[in-house]
Design an enzyme around this catalytic site. Structure first.
Site, PDB file in Angstrom:
ATOM      1  N   GLY A   1       0.819  -1.529  -0.127  1.00  0.00           N
ATOM      2  CA  GLY A   1       0.428   0.103   0.094  1.00  0.00           C
ATOM      3  C   GLY A   1       0.994   1.108  -0.072  1.00  0.00           C
ATOM      4  N   GLY A   2       1.999   0.755  -0.318  1.00  0.00           N
ATOM      5  CA  GLY A   2       3.185   2.241  -0.340  1.00  0.00           C
ATOM      6  C   GLY A   2       2.366   3.419  -1.518  1.00  0.00           C
ATOM      7  N   GLY A   3       1.664   2.900  -2.887  1.00  0.00           N
ATOM      8  CA  GLY A   3       1.115   3.227  -3.243  1.00  0.00           C
ATOM      9  C   GLY A   3      -0.305   3.684  -3.478  1.00  0.00           C
TER      10      GLY A   3
ATOM     11  CD  GLU B   1      -0.894  -3.200  -4.866  1.00  0.00           C
ATOM     12  OE1 GLU B   1      -0.190  -2.361  -5.256  1.00  0.00           O
ATOM     13  OE2 GLU B   1      -0.833  -2.690  -3.389  1.00  0.00           O
TER      14      GLU B   1
ATOM     15  CE  LYS C   1      10.736  -2.632  -1.243  1.00  0.00           C
ATOM     16  NZ  LYS C   1      10.073  -2.559  -2.730  1.00  0.00           N
TER      17      LYS C   1
HETATM   18  C1  5RP Z   1       1.679  -0.402  -3.717  1.00  0.00           C
HETATM   19  C2  5RP Z   1       2.233  -0.909  -3.327  1.00  0.00           C
HETATM   20  C3  5RP Z   1       3.636  -1.489  -4.030  1.00  0.00           C
HETATM   21  O1  5RP Z   1       3.528  -2.399  -4.589  1.00  0.00           O
HETATM   22  C4  5RP Z   1       4.652  -1.746  -2.749  1.00  0.00           C
HETATM   23  O2  5RP Z   1       4.534  -0.064  -2.217  1.00  0.00           O
HETATM   24  C5  5RP Z   1       5.866  -1.916  -3.375  1.00  0.00           C
HETATM   25  O3  5RP Z   1       6.430  -0.830  -4.286  1.00  0.00           O
HETATM   26  P1  5RP Z   1       7.916  -0.577  -4.790  1.00  0.00           P
HETATM   27  O4  5RP Z   1       8.065  -1.716  -5.942  1.00  0.00           O
HETATM   28  O5  5RP Z   1       7.382   0.833  -5.632  1.00  0.00           O
HETATM   29  O6  5RP Z   1       8.782  -0.418  -3.693  1.00  0.00           O
HETATM   30  O7  5RP Z   1       1.630  -1.935  -2.622  1.00  0.00           O
HETATM   31  O8  5RP Z   1      -0.267   0.388  -3.370  1.00  0.00           O
END
Ligand code: 5RP
Length: 211
Positions: free
Chosen positions: A93-95, A101, A119
């Site tokens: 959920g970083g995005g 998802e 990660k």
């Molecule tokens: C978006 C997500 C992404 O998968 C998560 O934030 C990882 O992002 P990145 O691949 O840019 O590190 O959950 O909601």
């Protein structure tokens, strides 16, 4: 280095796709490496996207993206993560795309997580992303206590994006509590039961962890 690790993990995941599959496409910078790798395979696949950004990027590469309304099952879903614990718990959920998802991951027979070496974590930690109904938003935030609205646009489904910043301790208990709070649309804790495997780029190799 991190970028090349993301690319390696994404390319390994793209090799799992096969003709005829229905595939869920995640969101984020790791998935940004997956899309060209998948497009390059020239497979006959039907895809659903977890965000408008992924949908646009996939279409530009010639990947067929369909609405996720009439497809009830996916053979494969591939997505990134913000944190990956050894026992398979994820934070996503970083995005701000974690609601879609999670729906896509849950619909997939095989949910593959792709990540770089930054990660993996010993223990899941805050922040845990949240999507909240806009109706009653202040009351929901009050009930959650340690949650802050994120300076981010609403989700494509109209939810406000926030982050839970309290203690995590046991992810399972926190996940159950967050899910029980009225007004929480979805939280970013993904249980190991959703995850099939994790592909982690480490330098020039890809580690595969079966969950
Ligand atoms: C978006 C997500 C992404 O998968 C998560 O934030 C990882 O992002 P990145 O691949 O840019 O590190 O959950 O909601």
């Amino acid at each position: 280095m991190i970028e090349s690790e993301k690319k390696l993990a994404a390319e390994a995941a793209a090799r799992l796709a096969a003709d005829g599959m229905r595939i869920g496409l995640g969101t984020g910078s790791t998935v940004a490496h997956l899309l060209p790798a998948l497009a390059a395979r020239g497979l006959d696949v039907r895809c659903v996207a977890t965000s408008p950004a992924t949908e646009a990027a996939a279409r530009q590469l010639g990947i067929a993206v369909e609405p996720f309304e009439g497809i009830d099952r996916l053979e494969l879903a591939i997505d990134g993560a913000d944190q990956v614990a050894r026992d398979g718990w994820l934070v996503k959920g970083g995005g701000g795309a974690h609601t879609r998802e999670k729906i896509v991951a849950a619909a997939a027979e095989r949910f593959v997580v792709i990540a770089d070496s930054s990660k993996p974590v010993a223990e899941i930690e805050a922040p845990v992303p949240l999507e909240l109904h806009s109706f009653g938003l202040a009351a929901t935030l009050r009930e959650l206590g340690a949650a802050e609205l994120r300076d981010a646009p609403p989700s494509p489904d109209g939810g406000a994006i926030a982050d839970y910043r309290g203690e995590v301790n046991e992810p399972e208990r926190l996940a159950a509590w967050l899910a029980s709070v009225p007004g929480v649309v979805e939280h970013g804790l993904f249980p190991p039961t959703l995850v099939s495997e994790v592909l982690i780029g480490h330098g020039s190799a890809v580690e595969r962890i079966e969950v």
